[in-house]
Scaffold this motif. Structure first.
Motif, PDB file in Angstrom:
ATOM      1  N   LEU A 107      -6.990  -0.801   6.144  1.00  0.00           N
ATOM      2  CA  LEU A 107      -8.260  -0.576   6.836  1.00  0.00           C
ATOM      3  C   LEU A 107      -9.408  -1.220   6.075  1.00  0.00           C
ATOM      4  N   VAL A 108      -9.404  -1.111   4.757  1.00  0.00           N
ATOM      5  CA  VAL A 108     -10.467  -1.705   3.949  1.00  0.00           C
ATOM      6  C   VAL A 108     -10.395  -3.231   4.001  1.00  0.00           C
ATOM      7  N   LEU A 109      -9.188  -3.785   3.926  1.00  0.00           N
ATOM      8  CA  LEU A 109      -9.045  -5.236   3.909  1.00  0.00           C
ATOM      9  C   LEU A 109      -9.411  -5.886   5.238  1.00  0.00           C
ATOM     10  N   PHE A 110      -8.949  -5.326   6.326  1.00  0.00           N
ATOM     11  CA  PHE A 110      -9.117  -5.972   7.628  1.00  0.00           C
ATOM     12  C   PHE A 110     -10.252  -5.403   8.460  1.00  0.00           C
ATOM     13  N   ALA A 131      -2.344   2.710   4.462  1.00  0.00           N
ATOM     14  CA  ALA A 131      -3.227   2.681   5.630  1.00  0.00           C
ATOM     15  C   ALA A 131      -4.680   2.459   5.219  1.00  0.00           C
ATOM     16  N   VAL A 132      -5.127   3.112   4.157  1.00  0.00           N
ATOM     17  CA  VAL A 132      -6.504   2.945   3.683  1.00  0.00           C
ATOM     18  C   VAL A 132      -6.736   1.523   3.190  1.00  0.00           C
ATOM     19  N   VAL A 133      -5.784   0.965   2.457  1.00  0.00           N
ATOM     20  CA  VAL A 133      -5.926  -0.403   1.942  1.00  0.00           C
ATOM     21  C   VAL A 133      -5.999  -1.399   3.098  1.00  0.00           C
ATOM     22  N   ILE A 157       8.766   6.210  -0.643  1.00  0.00           N
ATOM     23  CA  ILE A 157       7.409   6.242  -0.086  1.00  0.00           C
ATOM     24  C   ILE A 157       7.279   7.508   0.750  1.00  0.00           C
ATOM     25  N   GLY A 158       6.332   8.344   0.363  1.00  0.00           N
ATOM     26  CA  GLY A 158       6.093   9.585   1.091  1.00  0.00           C
ATOM     27  C   GLY A 158       4.799   9.492   1.877  1.00  0.00           C
ATOM     28  N   LEU A 159       4.299  10.636   2.279  1.00  0.00           N
ATOM     29  CA  LEU A 159       3.058  10.697   3.042  1.00  0.00           C
ATOM     30  C   LEU A 159       1.879  10.166   2.240  1.00  0.00           C
ATOM     31  N   PRO A 160       1.727  10.521   0.968  1.00  0.00           N
ATOM     32  CA  PRO A 160       0.595   9.958   0.206  1.00  0.00           C
ATOM     33  C   PRO A 160       0.663   8.431   0.096  1.00  0.00           C
TER      34      PRO A 160
END
Length: 84
Positions: free
Chosen positions: A18-21, A14-16, A5-8
């Motif tokens: 943020l969208v979920l919660f 993080a985006v997922v 797991i890298g930066l992308p």
């Protein structure tokens, strides 16, 4: 598995999240995590202070016990007049 797991990948996670919660829920969750960390640090600090205090008390107790023991020990050698 997690070594790749890298930066992308982290940004995608993080985006997922943020969208979920939602922004408000994530913000309050991070606030609670921060409070937990500060509470943990405070507990560790108080625990170490308690250990230091008990060490000081034990040292003082040992010194007073040593002084009492020294008082009990008396010179029992005979006087000069009893010597031959």
């Amino acid at each position: 598995m997690l070594n790749n797991i890298g930066l992308p990948g982290l940004l995608l996670i993080a985006v997922v999240v943020l969208v979920l919660f939602g922004r408000g829920k994530v913000s309050s969750l991070m606030g609670e995590v921060g409070k937990g960390i500060s509470s943990f640090k405070k507990g560790v600090k108080e625990g170490s202070e308690e250990v230091e205090d008990s060490g000081r008390e034990l040292t003082a107790e040992m010194k007073s016990e040593e002084a009492r023991r020294d008082e009990k020990l008396r010179d029992v050698t005979p006087d000069d007049q009893n010597r031959v």
